[in-house]
Motif scaffolding. Structure first.
Motif, PDB file in Angstrom:
ATOM      1  N   HIS A 297      21.359  -5.590  -6.487  1.00 43.55           N
ATOM      2  CA  HIS A 297      20.245  -6.534  -6.438  1.00 43.55           C
ATOM      3  C   HIS A 297      18.968  -5.789  -6.050  1.00 43.55           C
ATOM      4  O   HIS A 297      19.007  -4.939  -5.153  1.00 43.55           O
ATOM      5  CB  HIS A 297      20.512  -7.650  -5.423  1.00 43.55           C
ATOM      6  CG  HIS A 297      21.615  -8.582  -5.817  1.00 43.55           C
ATOM      7  ND1 HIS A 297      22.926  -8.171  -5.954  1.00 43.55           N
ATOM      8  CD2 HIS A 297      21.598  -9.928  -6.106  1.00 43.55           C
ATOM      9  CE1 HIS A 297      23.669  -9.214  -6.305  1.00 43.55           C
ATOM     10  NE2 HIS A 297      22.895 -10.286  -6.408  1.00 43.55           N
TER      11      HIS A 297
ATOM     12  N   PHE B 181      14.665  -9.919  -8.436  1.00 39.33           N
ATOM     13  CA  PHE B 181      13.768 -10.934  -7.880  1.00 39.33           C
ATOM     14  C   PHE B 181      12.393 -10.294  -7.700  1.00 39.33           C
ATOM     15  O   PHE B 181      12.271  -9.218  -7.113  1.00 39.33           O
ATOM     16  CB  PHE B 181      14.297 -11.436  -6.531  1.00 39.33           C
ATOM     17  CG  PHE B 181      13.454 -12.520  -5.908  1.00 39.33           C
ATOM     18  CD1 PHE B 181      13.560 -13.835  -6.327  1.00 39.33           C
ATOM     19  CD2 PHE B 181      12.559 -12.211  -4.891  1.00 39.33           C
ATOM     20  CE1 PHE B 181      12.798 -14.832  -5.740  1.00 39.33           C
ATOM     21  CE2 PHE B 181      11.791 -13.200  -4.304  1.00 39.33           C
ATOM     22  CZ  PHE B 181      11.906 -14.516  -4.724  1.00 39.33           C
TER      23      PHE B 181
ATOM     24  N   VAL C 277      14.776  -6.326  -5.152  1.00 42.64           N
ATOM     25  CA  VAL C 277      13.607  -7.153  -4.862  1.00 42.64           C
ATOM     26  C   VAL C 277      12.367  -6.295  -5.083  1.00 42.64           C
ATOM     27  O   VAL C 277      12.189  -5.271  -4.426  1.00 42.64           O
ATOM     28  CB  VAL C 277      13.625  -7.678  -3.415  1.00 42.64           C
ATOM     29  CG1 VAL C 277      12.375  -8.525  -3.139  1.00 42.64           C
ATOM     30  CG2 VAL C 277      14.886  -8.479  -3.144  1.00 42.64           C
TER      31      VAL C 277
ATOM     32  N   PHE D  85      17.692 -14.539  -1.656  1.00 44.01           N
ATOM     33  CA  PHE D  85      18.141 -13.628  -2.707  1.00 44.01           C
ATOM     34  C   PHE D  85      18.860 -12.424  -2.099  1.00 44.01           C
ATOM     35  O   PHE D  85      19.922 -12.001  -2.585  1.00 44.01           O
ATOM     36  CB  PHE D  85      16.958 -13.178  -3.559  1.00 44.01           C
ATOM     37  CG  PHE D  85      17.316 -12.204  -4.638  1.00 44.01           C
ATOM     38  CD1 PHE D  85      17.801 -12.638  -5.870  1.00 44.01           C
ATOM     39  CD2 PHE D  85      17.186 -10.835  -4.438  1.00 44.01           C
ATOM     40  CE1 PHE D  85      18.152 -11.735  -6.865  1.00 44.01           C
ATOM     41  CE2 PHE D  85      17.518  -9.920  -5.428  1.00 44.01           C
ATOM     42  CZ  PHE D  85      18.011 -10.378  -6.648  1.00 44.01           C
TER      43      PHE D  85
END
Length: 353
Positions: free
Chosen positions: A32, A54, A34, A76
């Motif tokens: 993931h 994100f 950001v 998130f």
């Protein structure tokens, strides 16, 4: 550019160039990402196709509203960790924006154990260059003050902060804020909560009209304690308030106070930047204080911005005692029929004083 793991967390922080090192991202099991910066669509398609991604479109400036994005970013990040992956938070240099988001996450995890500055020190253990700008640190302090909620936009602290930003922007342009942007605290449902057992009540000295109580008083004791320019023991000549609806005719004299019919939404008809606060009782009309959107210096030396102050010489200030206290006879001699039996002294015929 190196990725640095936040101590005790499966969260990494870096600048944007670390995304070119695919081997390092795979080695650290980054699933993931950001991104806390403005990206063009081509960058998103090419660099992030293999990650859950994100994006927070934000510039590294003091006046950027990063606070509004904290809850979604935290959610998130947590989803990535709960899925068994590792999370990379990056901005351009891995110094300010990304650090602010990581601090917000740490605060959300341990709001009672960390402060914005202590959370920053945790991140600096692995990435010493981290240093969010002053505006972001202020927003992190507000977030911490709120209790690190899952929704900030409806919180009164956040809404008050937005209102102050609007005022500052208007004053910087030499104008009073538009009426529709002013937050009148006595119109907010969050102000109608249970009150303390004793509170201050302020009334017009001439007609005795109630003007404000404790929830609407704006203290500045914190500045008095910490500023070298302020005289801590000096008596304040004014009591400064949050905006209240009764002030509307003084702040916007050409209107009826209605936010839906404000002539001051027209830039050609501007409201005054400063002036007098007039008692709202029509037959009174007493001058009870003054206002200045650009701020006023209190007699103690501290600056209050925006400043809406009631002059102590023109109002009466007293402690308001609630009905519970009256029934208990706390500090008041009660008529015999109102004395609580458990507070009477046998044989004396007197209640507690």
């Amino acid at each position: 550019m190196a990725m640095n793991q936040i101590p005790g967390q499966n969260i990494y922080i870096s600048g944007i160039f670390c995304l070119k090192n695919k081997a390092a991202l795979e080695r650290e099991n980054i699933t993931h990402v950001v991104s806390v910066l403005r990206l063009n669509p081509a960058e998103v398609k090419d660099a992030f196709s293999s990650f859950q991604h994100f994006v927070i479109d934000a510039d590294d400036t003091d006046d950027e509203n990063l606070l509004q994005h904290f809850p979604a970013a935290i959610q998130f990040i947590q989803s990535g960790l709960d899925a068994g992956g590792n999370v990379l938070v990056h901005c351009a240099m891995g110094k300010s924006r990304s650090a602010a988001v990581c601090i917000a996450y740490l605060l959300h995890q341990k709001p009672s154990a960390l402060t914005p500055h202590s959370a920053l020190e945790v991140i600096r253990q692995s990435r010493p260059l981290c240093e969010p700008n002053d505006g972001f640190m202020e927003q992190l302090a507000l977030y911490h003050e709120m209790g690190c909620p899952d929704d900030v936009t409806e919180h009164p602290v956040y809404q008050r902060w937005l209102y102050r930003r609007d005022v500052e922007e208007s004053v910087a342009c030499g104008r009073a804020p538009e009426l529709r942007s002013v937050r009148f605290e006595d119109e907010q449902p969050t102000r109608q909560e249970a009150k303390a057992s004793q509170e201050v009540e302020i009334k017009c000295r001439k007609c005795r009209k109630p003007l404000a109580t404790t929830p609407y008083i704006l203290p500045h004791e914190e500045e008095k304690r910490h500023s070298t320019k302020v005289r801590p023991n000096a008596e304040c000549a004014h009591v400064f308030l949050h905006p209240m609806k009764w002030m509307s005719p003084s702040l916007y004299p050409s209107t009826d106070g209605s936010k839906t019919s404000s002539s001051y939404d027209n830039p050609e008809e501007e409201a005054p930047l400063a002036g007098r606060l007039i008692c709202p009782t029509p037959k009174c009309g007493s001058n009870v204080g003054k206002f200045a959107w650009q701020g006023l210096q209190c007699s103690c030396g501290s600056w209050v911005v925006p400043a809406l102050g009631l002059a102590k010489a023109r109002v009466d200030i007293a402690n308001k005692v609630n009905a519970t206290q009256i029934r208990a006879g706390v500090g008041i001699r009660m008529p015999p029929g109102m004395r609580a039996p458990e507070t009477q002294e046998p044989g004396s015929g007197r209640g507690n004083l």
